[in-house]
Design an enzyme around this catalytic site. Sequence first.
Site, PDB file in Angstrom:
ATOM      1  CB  VAL A   1      -0.828  -0.073   1.451  1.00 60.88           C
ATOM      2  CG1 VAL A   1      -1.865   1.365   1.330  1.00 60.88           C
ATOM      3  CG2 VAL A   1      -1.795  -1.445   1.287  1.00 60.88           C
TER       4      VAL A   1
ATOM      5  CG  ASP B   1      -9.758 -11.423   8.354  1.00 63.60           C
ATOM      6  OD1 ASP B   1      -8.987 -11.188   7.444  1.00 63.60           O
ATOM      7  OD2 ASP B   1      -9.724 -11.954   9.328  1.00 63.60           O
TER       8      ASP B   1
END
Length: 340
Positions: free
Chosen positions: A25, A132
Site C-alpha cells: 500500500v 475477517d
Amino acid sequence: MSHYSALKGYYHVRETIGSGGFAKVKLAYHNLTGDKVAIKIMDKRQLGEDLPRVRTEIDAMKVLSQQHICKLYQVIETEEKFFMILEYCPGGELFDYIVAKDRLLEEEARGFFRQIASAVAYIHDKGYAHRDLKPENLLLDEDQHLKMIDFGLCAKPQGGMQRHLATCCGSPAYAAPELVAGQEYLGSEADVWSMGVLLYALLCGFLPFDDDNIANLYKKIQSGKYDVPKWLTRESVKLLDDLLQVDPKKRIPIKHLLCHPWLLTGYDVPVSFKPKHKKRYIDEDCLTELSVFYNRRREDLKREINEWNYDYLTATYLLLLNRKHKKRPIRLISQHRLLD
Ligand SMILES: CN(C)C[C@H]1CC[C@H](N2C(=O)NCc3cnc4ccc(-c5cc(Cl)c(O)c(Cl)c5)cc4c32)CC1
C-alpha cells in the site's frame, strides 16, 4: 524508485505506507485535486491462488458505498499488476489505537462499536459477509471515524445471506465456534461473533480466547468461556454475552444489535446503517467543476459518471464529492491551467 507507468500523469506516488498480505500500500496524491489516496498494489505473478480474492474484493468494494467502508475510487489493471486507488486513512489501524491506550473506556468503545455495527449491518443488508473482522481491518480517518477495509475474504452467498458457507477463513482468534468446528455457517452470524471478540478487545485490551496452540484456541472458542475483568460494567457483560453465544441461533441478530440498550446509552437513537449520501444522485457542484475543467456538457458527464466505471473520472468525481462533504473547496488544479 516506484515508476508505475499506469499511474503516471494521474497520481503522484510516494512512499510505501503499509502492506496487507499479498499487497503493498503506497501513499499517493491525486493530481487534479492534490488529495491523498492510498494505492493498494498487487503483482499478479505473486498472487497465485489469491487472484480470485482480488476480484472478490474489487467487485465487493464497487457495490459497498457507505460512510464506514473505505471508499474505492479507481481500479487499474495492467498485464502484471492490479492497482486499487482507495480512501486514505491517516489514523492507521484501530488495533494500534487500542494498544496505544491499553484499553478503551466504555464511552469511547461505544463510539467505535456503533460505527462497526453500522458498517456490518450495511454490508449484510447488501448481501455480503466480511468474514475477517478484526481491529487490523478497521482504520481511522482524519476525523477519527472508522473505515472498514480488506474485503478479500468477504462472501456474497448465492441465494442470499440465508445460505450457508463452508470455507473456513479469517483470523482464528476472531473466528466463530461453528466456523472453527468446520460446520456450515451463516456469514452474518459469524460476523456477529467476531464483533463480540472485537468489543471485548476494545474494552479489555486483550482477546477473550487466546492460546499459542491452535487446537487449544479452538477448544476455548468452542467452550465460549472467557474471563470477565473487574472493570467491565454489567451492561457491557450482558452485550458481550449476547454476541459471544456459542450457538449461532442464540446469538443476537445484527438488526437487534442496532437498538441494543448498551449501544443506545448516551445516544438514545439506534445505529443507522443507511449510506449518508445516495450514490445515484450526482452532485451538481462537483458536476459543474468537472464540466468546466473538462469543457464537457453536463448531461454527457452526468451520464458517464453514472456508469461508475471506476476510472479516473470516477476517482476525480468521488474526491470532489469528498471535499464537498468535508466543506472543502471543490477545485481541480491542472498544471497546464497553472501554466497558462
Ligand atoms: C491487516 N492490515 C495489516 C492491513 C493494513 C494495510 C495497510 C494499511 N495502511 C497502512 O498501513 N498505513 C496507513 C494507511 C492509510 N490509508 C489506508 C487506506 C486503505 C488501506 C487498505 C484498504 C483496503 Cl480495502 C485493503 O484491502 C488494504 Cl490491504 C488496505 C490501507 C491504508 C493504510 C493498514 C492496514
